[in-house]
Design a protein around this motif. Structure first.
Motif, PDB file in Angstrom:
ATOM      1  N   GLY A  54       0.785  -1.223   0.000  1.00 38.68           N
ATOM      2  CA  GLY A  54       0.000   0.000   0.000  1.00 38.68           C
ATOM      3  C   GLY A  54       0.814   1.269   0.000  1.00 38.68           C
ATOM      4  N   VAL A  55       2.137   1.152  -0.168  1.00 35.75           N
ATOM      5  CA  VAL A  55       2.990   2.344  -0.191  1.00 35.75           C
ATOM      6  C   VAL A  55       2.958   2.949  -1.591  1.00 35.75           C
ATOM      7  CG1 VAL A  55       5.337   3.229   0.118  1.00 35.75           C
ATOM      8  CG2 VAL A  55       4.487   1.371   1.582  1.00 35.75           C
ATOM      9  N   LYS A  56       2.784   4.274  -1.674  1.00 33.99           N
ATOM     10  CA  LYS A  56       2.766   4.942  -2.962  1.00 33.99           C
ATOM     11  C   LYS A  56       4.203   5.165  -3.437  1.00 33.99           C
ATOM     12  CE  LYS A  56       0.854   8.936  -5.424  1.00 33.99           C
ATOM     13  NZ  LYS A  56       0.063  10.174  -5.319  1.00 33.99           N
ATOM     14  N   VAL A  57       4.533   4.620  -4.607  1.00 33.03           N
ATOM     15  CA  VAL A  57       5.882   4.717  -5.154  1.00 33.03           C
ATOM     16  C   VAL A  57       5.821   5.424  -6.501  1.00 33.03           C
ATOM     17  CG1 VAL A  57       7.927   3.438  -5.906  1.00 33.03           C
ATOM     18  CG2 VAL A  57       6.555   2.584  -3.989  1.00 33.03           C
ATOM     19  N   GLU A  58       6.619   6.466  -6.657  1.00 32.04           N
ATOM     20  CA  GLU A  58       6.660   7.210  -7.912  1.00 32.04           C
ATOM     21  C   GLU A  58       8.016   6.997  -8.589  1.00 32.04           C
ATOM     22  OE1 GLU A  58       4.340   8.760  -9.391  1.00 32.04           O
ATOM     23  OE2 GLU A  58       2.787   8.905  -7.836  1.00 32.04           O
TER      24      GLU A  58
END
Length: 234
Positions: free
Chosen positions: A127-131
Motif C-alpha cells: 500500500g505504499v505509494k511509489v513514484e
C-alpha cells in the motif's frame, strides 16, 4: 506508521543504489557490449538446441509420391537449426532478461526481477505509494539496455549466419560459446565476460566450516573408526 516510515527508508536506499549505478553513462544507460550480446545469444541458442538434442525423430524430405525420399535424423537436420533460430526468433528471448544493477559486469543481465524492482513491487503490495516517473504497468517492460541487446543480437545473427550453420553441421561437438564468440566474434582482449558466472550458493567460507565440523566429529569417533588400525578415514 512505523511500517510506512521504514518502507520509505527502504525505498530511498534502493532507489539511491540504482541511481548511483546508472551514472556510468550520461543518460543513465550502460549499453551492452558485443561480448554480452554474443554471450546471451549463444546461451539461448545452446539452451534451445539442448532441448531437442536427444530426439530420435527421423524426418523425410522429398515429394509426396517420391519413392526416393531422403531420411535424416532430426537432431542433425536443417529443420532443427531453423526452429531453434526462428521459432520464435532467438533474439526475442533476450527480452526476457532484466537489468540487475546491483550486479557487476555481464551478470547485470539476468532473467527475473532485480532486487530493486522486487523491493519496489513489495512496497506497492503493502500500500505504499511509489513514484518512478512512469506508469506502474511499465515497470516490468524491457529496459533500454535490454532492447539494445536484442537489436544487436539480430545484427549478430544476420552477420554470422554462415558461421553459425558451419558450427551446427560440422562442429556440434565443440562448445558453441567458445567456438563462436571467443574464437570468431570477439578479440582476445574483449572476451572476459564469457568467464563471468553467478556465484554458487555455498560460499568457500561455508564449505570450510562444514569441513572443519566434519573433521571434529570424526575425531570424536576416532576410537571407533572404520579405517585401518581403528582410525577414521578422512
Amino acid at each position: 506508521m512505523t511500517a510506512v516510515f521504514l518502507a520509505t527508508i527502504f525505498l530511498f536506499i534502493f532507489v539511491a543504489r540504482t541511481h548511483c549505478s546508472s551514472q556510468e553513462t550520461d543518460d543513465g544507460v550502460q549499453e551492452p557490449t558485443l561480448c554480452e550480446v554474443c554471450k546471451f545469444m549463444a546461451t539461448e541458442l545452446q539452451t534451445r538446441l539442448d532441448e531437442t538434442g536427444k530426439s530420435k525423430e527421423v524426418i523425410e524430405t522429398g515429394h509426396g509420391l517420391d519413392s526416393k525420399k531422403k531420411r535424416k535424423k532430426y537432431h542433425v537436420s536443417e529443420l532443427r537449426l531453423i526452429e531453434a533460430l526462428n521459432e520464435p526468433h532467438i533474439c526475442d528471448k533476450i527480452l526476457e532478461y532484466n537489468v540487475h544493477k546491483e550486479k557487476k559486469g555481464s551478470l547485470r543481465f539476468a532473467k527475473g526481477r532485480s532486487e530493486t524492482m522486487t523491493a519496489l513491487h513489495g512496497l506497492v503490495d503493502k500500500g505504499v505509494k511509489v513514484e518512478l516517473g512512469m506508469p506502474y504497468e511499465m515497470w516490468d517492460k524491457p529496459s533500454a539496455e535490454v532492447t539494445q541487446m536484442q537489436r544487436k543480437c539480430f545484427n549478430l545473427v544476420e552477420k554470422y549466419e554462415e558461421e553459425i550453420e558451419d558450427w551446427y553441421f560440422n562442429h556440434q561437438d565443440k562448445n558453441f560459446m567458445n567456438y563462436f564468440c571467443k574464437n570468431m566474434v570477439l578479440s582476445p582482449d574483449n572476451n572476459a565476460c564469457l568467464n563471468e558466472s553467478p556465484e554458487l550458493p555455498n560460499t568457500s567460507k561455508e564449505s570450510a566450516e562444514n569441513t572443519k565440523s566434519k573433521r571434529e566429529s570424526n575425531k570424536l569417533k576416532g576410537d571407533h573408526g572404520n579405517g585401518p588400525n581403528g582410525k577414521t578415514e578422512l
